[in-house]
Design a protein around this motif. Structure first.
Motif, PDB file in Angstrom:
ATOM      1  N   GLN A   1      -3.126   6.199  -4.764  1.00  0.00           N
ATOM      2  CA  GLN A   1      -3.289   7.223  -5.810  1.00  0.00           C
ATOM      3  C   GLN A   1      -1.935   7.734  -6.311  1.00  0.00           C
ATOM      4  O   GLN A   1      -1.752   8.006  -7.496  1.00  0.00           O
ATOM      5  N   LYS A   2      -0.964   7.821  -5.416  1.00  0.00           N
ATOM      6  CA  LYS A   2       0.365   8.309  -5.784  1.00  0.00           C
ATOM      7  C   LYS A   2       1.056   7.368  -6.760  1.00  0.00           C
ATOM      8  O   LYS A   2       1.777   7.812  -7.662  1.00  0.00           O
ATOM      9  N   HIS A   3       0.829   6.059  -6.609  1.00  0.00           N
ATOM     10  CA  HIS A   3       1.506   5.063  -7.449  1.00  0.00           C
ATOM     11  C   HIS A   3       0.497   4.342  -8.343  1.00  0.00           C
ATOM     12  O   HIS A   3       0.672   3.158  -8.629  1.00  0.00           O
ATOM     13  N   GLU A   4      -0.503   5.068  -8.780  1.00  0.00           N
ATOM     14  CA  GLU A   4      -1.564   4.443  -9.565  1.00  0.00           C
ATOM     15  C   GLU A   4      -1.046   3.877 -10.881  1.00  0.00           C
ATOM     16  O   GLU A   4      -1.590   2.919 -11.409  1.00  0.00           O
ATOM     17  N   GLY A   5       0.005   4.416 -11.406  1.00  0.00           N
ATOM     18  CA  GLY A   5       0.517   3.946 -12.696  1.00  0.00           C
ATOM     19  C   GLY A   5       1.421   2.743 -12.596  1.00  0.00           C
ATOM     20  O   GLY A   5       1.920   2.255 -13.620  1.00  0.00           O
ATOM     21  N   THR A   6       1.657   2.250 -11.380  1.00  0.00           N
ATOM     22  CA  THR A   6       2.565   1.103 -11.214  1.00  0.00           C
ATOM     23  C   THR A   6       1.805  -0.058 -10.584  1.00  0.00           C
ATOM     24  O   THR A   6       2.154  -0.533  -9.509  1.00  0.00           O
ATOM     25  N   SER A   7       0.783  -0.503 -11.252  1.00  0.00           N
ATOM     26  CA  SER A   7      -0.036  -1.591 -10.725  1.00  0.00           C
ATOM     27  C   SER A   7       0.561  -2.957 -10.971  1.00  0.00           C
ATOM     28  O   SER A   7      -0.049  -3.977 -10.681  1.00  0.00           O
ATOM     29  N   GLY A   8       1.758  -3.007 -11.538  1.00  0.00           N
ATOM     30  CA  GLY A   8       2.438  -4.283 -11.739  1.00  0.00           C
ATOM     31  C   GLY A   8       1.720  -5.132 -12.756  1.00  0.00           C
ATOM     32  O   GLY A   8       1.225  -4.656 -13.785  1.00  0.00           O
ATOM     33  N   THR A   9       1.654  -6.418 -12.473  1.00  0.00           N
ATOM     34  CA  THR A   9       1.024  -7.353 -13.409  1.00  0.00           C
ATOM     35  C   THR A   9      -0.486  -7.360 -13.301  1.00  0.00           C
ATOM     36  O   THR A   9      -1.161  -7.947 -14.135  1.00  0.00           O
ATOM     37  N   SER A  10      -1.058  -6.728 -12.257  1.00  0.00           N
ATOM     38  CA  SER A  10      -2.509  -6.747 -12.071  1.00  0.00           C
ATOM     39  C   SER A  10      -3.170  -5.674 -12.912  1.00  0.00           C
ATOM     40  O   SER A  10      -2.660  -4.557 -13.055  1.00  0.00           O
ATOM     41  N   SER A  11      -4.312  -6.036 -13.503  1.00  0.00           N
ATOM     42  CA  SER A  11      -5.080  -5.074 -14.295  1.00  0.00           C
ATOM     43  C   SER A  11      -6.026  -4.259 -13.416  1.00  0.00           C
ATOM     44  O   SER A  11      -6.658  -3.324 -13.890  1.00  0.00           O
ATOM     45  N   VAL A  12      -6.116  -4.599 -12.138  1.00  0.00           N
ATOM     46  CA  VAL A  12      -6.993  -3.895 -11.202  1.00  0.00           C
ATOM     47  C   VAL A  12      -6.169  -2.831 -10.483  1.00  0.00           C
ATOM     48  O   VAL A  12      -5.024  -3.064 -10.091  1.00  0.00           O
ATOM     49  N   SER A  13      -6.736  -1.656 -10.306  1.00  0.00           N
ATOM     50  CA  SER A  13      -6.015  -0.551  -9.687  1.00  0.00           C
ATOM     51  C   SER A  13      -5.717  -0.852  -8.225  1.00  0.00           C
ATOM     52  O   SER A  13      -6.320  -1.718  -7.600  1.00  0.00           O
ATOM     53  N   HIS A  14      -4.742  -0.102  -7.687  1.00  0.00           N
ATOM     54  CA  HIS A  14      -4.396  -0.258  -6.275  1.00  0.00           C
ATOM     55  C   HIS A  14      -5.599  -0.023  -5.381  1.00  0.00           C
ATOM     56  O   HIS A  14      -5.812  -0.752  -4.405  1.00  0.00           O
ATOM     57  N   PHE A  15      -6.369   0.989  -5.688  1.00  0.00           N
ATOM     58  CA  PHE A  15      -7.508   1.350  -4.852  1.00  0.00           C
ATOM     59  C   PHE A  15      -8.532   0.218  -4.804  1.00  0.00           C
ATOM     60  O   PHE A  15      -9.113  -0.074  -3.757  1.00  0.00           O
ATOM     61  N   GLU A  16      -8.770  -0.424  -5.963  1.00  0.00           N
ATOM     62  CA  GLU A  16      -9.736  -1.511  -6.016  1.00  0.00           C
ATOM     63  C   GLU A  16      -9.259  -2.731  -5.234  1.00  0.00           C
ATOM     64  O   GLU A  16     -10.070  -3.550  -4.814  1.00  0.00           O
TER      65      GLU A  16
ATOM     66  N   GLY B   1       5.002  -2.887  -7.804  1.00  0.00           N
ATOM     67  CA  GLY B   1       3.637  -2.378  -7.695  1.00  0.00           C
ATOM     68  C   GLY B   1       2.740  -3.179  -6.773  1.00  0.00           C
ATOM     69  O   GLY B   1       1.514  -3.058  -6.836  1.00  0.00           O
ATOM     70  N   ARG B   2       3.307  -3.984  -5.905  1.00  0.00           N
ATOM     71  CA  ARG B   2       2.500  -4.771  -4.970  1.00  0.00           C
ATOM     72  C   ARG B   2       2.266  -3.979  -3.683  1.00  0.00           C
ATOM     73  O   ARG B   2       3.177  -3.383  -3.134  1.00  0.00           O
ATOM     74  N   LEU B   3       1.036  -4.016  -3.194  1.00  0.00           N
ATOM     75  CA  LEU B   3       0.733  -3.435  -1.890  1.00  0.00           C
ATOM     76  C   LEU B   3       1.114  -4.438  -0.812  1.00  0.00           C
ATOM     77  O   LEU B   3       0.960  -5.655  -0.987  1.00  0.00           O
ATOM     78  N   CYS B   4       1.593  -3.943   0.302  1.00  0.00           N
ATOM     79  CA  CYS B   4       2.015  -4.849   1.373  1.00  0.00           C
ATOM     80  C   CYS B   4       1.841  -4.185   2.730  1.00  0.00           C
ATOM     81  O   CYS B   4       1.729  -2.950   2.834  1.00  0.00           O
ATOM     82  N   ILE B   5       1.802  -5.011   3.748  1.00  0.00           N
ATOM     83  CA  ILE B   5       1.717  -4.557   5.137  1.00  0.00           C
ATOM     84  C   ILE B   5       3.023  -4.944   5.807  1.00  0.00           C
ATOM     85  O   ILE B   5       3.402  -6.124   5.814  1.00  0.00           O
ATOM     86  N   VAL B   6       3.722  -3.958   6.374  1.00  0.00           N
ATOM     87  CA  VAL B   6       5.094  -4.154   6.818  1.00  0.00           C
ATOM     88  C   VAL B   6       5.252  -3.675   8.260  1.00  0.00           C
ATOM     89  O   VAL B   6       4.391  -2.979   8.800  1.00  0.00           O
ATOM     90  N   PRO B   7       6.371  -4.034   8.929  1.00  0.00           N
ATOM     91  CA  PRO B   7       6.630  -3.561  10.295  1.00  0.00           C
ATOM     92  C   PRO B   7       6.713  -2.036  10.366  1.00  0.00           C
ATOM     93  O   PRO B   7       6.984  -1.362   9.362  1.00  0.00           O
ATOM     94  N   PRO B   8       6.491  -1.455  11.538  1.00  0.00           N
ATOM     95  CA  PRO B   8       6.434   0.011  11.663  1.00  0.00           C
ATOM     96  C   PRO B   8       7.744   0.718  11.337  1.00  0.00           C
ATOM     97  O   PRO B   8       7.730   1.864  10.896  1.00  0.00           O
ATOM     98  N   PHE B   9       8.899   0.050  11.538  1.00  0.00           N
ATOM     99  CA  PHE B   9      10.191   0.685  11.283  1.00  0.00           C
ATOM    100  C   PHE B   9      10.810   0.218   9.959  1.00  0.00           C
ATOM    101  O   PHE B   9      12.021   0.299   9.798  1.00  0.00           O
ATOM    102  N   ALA B  10       9.973  -0.264   9.059  1.00  0.00           N
ATOM    103  CA  ALA B  10      10.454  -0.600   7.718  1.00  0.00           C
ATOM    104  C   ALA B  10      10.853   0.677   6.976  1.00  0.00           C
ATOM    105  O   ALA B  10      10.362   1.776   7.282  1.00  0.00           O
ATOM    106  N   LYS B  11      11.752   0.546   6.017  1.00  0.00           N
ATOM    107  CA  LYS B  11      12.244   1.694   5.249  1.00  0.00           C
ATOM    108  C   LYS B  11      12.211   1.376   3.764  1.00  0.00           C
ATOM    109  O   LYS B  11      12.224   0.204   3.367  1.00  0.00           O
TER     110      LYS B  11
END
Length: 848
Positions: free
Chosen positions: A684-699, A782-792
């Motif tokens: 929701q915080k970065h909803e306006g930066t969905s990158g090249t995808s037309s689908v929202s982050h939440f979807e 605008g890509r969602l990702c899963i990263v290591p716990p100590f990523a910055k």
């Protein structure tokens, strides 16, 4: 459960045939007693005794025993014959004779052989059970026919008068079972009767385990402690090892045990490994290094750990001496030179043993697990179990046998690094639990017990706990480790050859697949695998040397692996390295895997065998990397695709629990809900930066949370709707405080109750597998990702050539010739199938 296979029908037919055999013998014996003259019966008994005596005499002659034994045998048979003729009434002579000699003697003989038999169930056990079934049937039938005529009359009346109507009612009830109330009542009575019998059987197993395992072990431990405190024991000298000759090993000869608690006495002998002596190799977990017990070795005191004492106690036999090899006693652990030399012989020691006995522990409840494993193996082969509603079997999952089996496979034994080699190279492997031997084939064949239990709709059967609110935490890591050991097991069949041909037994494959295993000495995470590495050249790359520091062993290993030819893909080893999973670097370069760290996560990297590749972030490109020895760095060809700009405000998903720890189920749910809620807020915080995808982050979040995988296969759109129901119910469950409040919450959806196919739980399990120990982040594009716990924020995302997943790196230099620190592997949406390859120029990235 209505489709009985041919295998099950055969087993049932055998047991019924044995029972019918006992009944027939009783009926024929009664006929002879009533309708033949006395002289015929006397002649039959005398002639049969002479025949039995002659057969025993022939066996004694073949065994080359003394004439004294022959005379004693003849006298015993003659005395038995006289006793029958003198004291047994004539009208019961035949039936008593067959009951005592024909049934009782054979049952006693084969029961004794079954007790002496040391191994899994085979022909000896089958014959003993056949005699047991026949003897029980003969005893009951003969008693009814001779002592209780009214019982026989009642049985006759039930079979002739009551039997046909009951059969007709049963058939009608089964045919109309879905519509008639009486039929449903009948089925319900039958169900509860079966459940009652099952509960009685469970209690019988429980009491048997107490008597056979717990009480004798307790008495032996108490006796051992008492003996250690005696002044006479303190006067005995301590055992001193004698040096070994080249190519020799020590073997332990465990002396026979009396029928009462006694001191464990052993002898140590030296034997050359070639030619192979006859011995069994023991695979077990060391546990605590504290020397709490003592045994006698060649008449001298020898302190041992509790785990070693339990192993020796379990392997000691009352029938014969047993020759075993056990590393804690057969290797002088204080002599590092000898230890290094013996470690190089481990493959031969376990590979040439007559059998390898795996001993996971001395918990008496494992006897319950052993019986259940055999039952489940037979059950899965006899019945069509996929049609059963296993979601309704929570009470069964919480029963003592199921909890014991779940605890057995949560045992740290299956996480031990040395077990990999011990199980992999053994010719004949058996798991020894509570006095029961279980062949490893039960875990490896098609339809194995673990494969059967790990189906989505049955997985919860291995998560039983004492209460609804207090759950026993089980990560499932040990189940995966058992599968890894089975893959590595060297078999002669086509499947074993196919696995070896994939390169699994190369060092880069072994170290990766076994990274979740543990060792008391971190160096053993490497040295324990050297015996199963394919090829002498690879085996010579890393030689066991316990005089080297841990960090040096890891660096030598990493350099040896990354120096292999480029066609031997090794870039996946970077998934085990990086500073993003721990704040402690160990004083090594970030590209060197630190096997001493325990990562409470699974690896994103896909199957290194290439048989079911999940991700292809670098497409089909070949790896391009080399070691710069001058700067002690790793240079890789890669493309830089993006960078992290923000992370969720919740730490990595982790409950801080270890296997078998009790946890509050609602705390687990609330932690998981908080992690998902933080991910939603990040979207929701970065909803306006969905990158090249037309689908929202939440979807798109439902797919990100599982890394796009269900059961390690690409997820389909069905799980998008399942995820919505799961989120809704997760929020409702997180809002309640206890189980009673949950039951009273009428707004809770029916998805958990009606999840018969296990899809909702499967989605939740996939979320935990993907996100455990990691965080959710979002990139500049605008890509969602899963990263290591100590990523910055600011960490760069690169895709090394030949890699299946992206990696996070952190800049450690100036404007020119930037050096990078490896953070760790990541999952990034939109790039996992090679979408960025060919669109960005490759560059050389130096990792320090």
């Amino acid at each position: 459960m209505e489709k009985i296979s041919n295998y099950g029908a055969t087993l049932l037919g055998q047991r019924l045939s044995n029972l019918a055999n006992g009944f027939t013998i009783a009926l024929v014996a009664l006929f002879f007693d009533h309708f033949t003259p006395s002289w015929c019966k006397i002649a039959y008994v005398v002639i049969d005794h002479l025949f039995q005596a002659r057969r025993s005499d022939a066996s004694i002659i073949n065994a080359s025993l003394s004439s004294r034994i022959r005379l004693l045998s003849l006298g015993a048979w003659s005395s038995m014959c006289v006793a029958y003729l003198a004291w047994v009434p004539g009208h019961r002579l035949i039936i008593v004779y067959h009951g005592v000699t024909g049934q009782g003697f054979n049952l006693l003989l084969w029961s004794g052989m079954a007790l002496q038999h040391d191994g899994p169930r085979d022909t000896v056990n089958v014959i003993q059970e056949a005699h047991l079934d026949a003897a029980v049937s003969f005893l009951i039938s003969s008693y009814c026919l001779t002592h209780r005529p009214w019982i026989w009359a009642l049985m006759t009346w039930m079979l002739t008068r009551l039997g046909p109507p009951l059969l007709f009612i049963s058939m009608a009830s089964y045919y109309f079972r879905a519509s008639l109330p009486p039929a449903r009542i009948y089925r319900r009575v039958l169900y509860y009767s079966s459940m009652s019998l099952a509960q009685i059987w469970n209690w019988y197993d429980y009491c048997e385990a107490q008597i056979v395992e717990r009480v004798p072990r307790y008495l032996q431990h108490q006796w051992s402690s008492y003996q250690q405190r005696l002044p006479e024991r303190a006067k005995l000298p301590t055992y001193k090892y004698r040096p070994l000759n080249a190519g020799d090993i020590r073997l332990l000869v465990i002396q026979k045990s009396p029928y009462y608690p006694s001191v464990i006495e052993v002898k140590i002998v030296h034997r050359p490994i070639n030619p192979t002596p006859d011995y069994e190799a023991i695979s077990y977990r060391w546990g605590s290094s504290e020397l709490t017990h003592e045994i006698l070795v060649d008449g001298c005191r020898f302190p041992v750990t509790e785990a070693a004492f339990d192993v020796l106690l379990a392997r000691r036999s009352v029938w014969r001496e047993r020759i075993v090899w056990i590393d804690a006693l057969c290797i002088n652990q204080q002599d590092l030179q000898e230890k290094s030399e013996q470690v190089q012989l481990m493959r031969d020691i376990y590979g040439q043993a007559s059998r390898v006995v795996s001993f996971p522990g001395s918990d008496w409840r494992y006897r319950l697990a052993g019986g259940l494993i055999y039952q489940m193996w037979a059950f899965s082969h006899q019945y069509d179990t996929d049609a059963l509603d296993w979601q309704a079997a929570h009470d069964e999952a919480n029963s003592a046998p199921w909890r014991a089996m779940a605890d057995l496979f949560s045992n740290e034994y299956f996480n031990r690094a040395w077990v990999i080699q011990e199980v992999s190279v053994g010719q004949k492997n058996q798991l020894y639990v509570g006095g029961i031997y279980i062949p490893w084939v039960i875990f490896t064949d098609h339809g194995s017990v673990l494969q059967w239990c790990m189906k989505p709709n049955r997985r919860h059967m291995l998560a039983g706990s004492h209460t609804t609110e207090r759950r026993t935490w089980r990560s499932g890591r040990t189940f995966e480790n058992v599968v890894v050991m089975m893959m590595l097991r060297e078999a002669d069949d086509e499947q074993g050859a196919a696995v070896r041909s994939t390169g699994l037994c190369y060092p880069e494959g072994l170290l990766y697949l076994t990274s979740n295993f543990k060792a008391t000495d971190p160096r053993d995470k490497v040295f324990a695998l050297m015996g199963i590495i394919s090829g002498t050249e690879d085996a010579a790359l890393i030689m066991p040397d316990y005089t080297l520091p841990v960090e040096e062993v890891f660096q030598i290993t990493a350099k040896a692996i990354f120096s292999l030819p480029s066609e031997r893909s090794t870039v996946h080893m970077l998934a085990l390295a990086g500073t993003g999973f721990s704040e402690y670097s160990g004083g090594m370069p970030s590209w060197v895997p630190d096997y001493s760290q325990e990562r409470r996560i699974g690896l994103l990297y896909s199957d290194i065998l290439g048989t079911s590749t999940r991700f292809r972030a670098s497409g089909d490109l070949q790896q391009n990397l080399f070691i710069d020895y001058a700067t002690n760095s790793l240079v890789v060809k890669a493309i830089s695709i993006d960078s992290v700009i923000d992370l969720s405000n919740k730490p990595a998903l982790d409950w801080g629990l270890r296997d078998l720890e009790l946890a509050d189920a609602f705390i687990i749910v609330r932690t998981l809900h908080g992690f998902v809620d933080a991910a939603i807020k990040l979207c929701q915080k970065h909803e306006g930066t969905s990158g090249t995808s037309s689908v929202s982050h939440f979807e798109r979040l439902w797919l990100v949370l599982i890394c796009g995988l269900i059961e390690r296969q690409p997820a389909n759109e069905m799980f998008k709707h399942i995820s919505r129901r799961w989120w809704q119910n997760l929020g409702l469950m997180a809002s309640v405080k206890n189980h009673q409040e949950l039951e009273n919450n009428a707004t809770l959806g029916d998805d958990w109750a009606t999840d018969k196919d296990g899809s909702v739980r499967l989605y939740q399990q996939s979320v935990i597998e993907a996100c455990l120990g990691r965080r959710i982040a979002i990139t500049r594009a605008g890509r969602l990702c899963i990263v290591p716990p100590f990523a910055k924020a600011g960490d760069s995302i690169i895709i090394p050539m030949g890699s299946q997943t992206p990696f996070l790196v952190r800049s450690r230099g100036g404007d020119e010739d930037v050096d990078y620190e490896l953070v760790g592997e990541a999952w990034v949406e939109g790039v996992m199938n090679g979408e960025k390859i060919g669109t960005i120029q490759e560059e050389s990235i130096r990792i320090i």
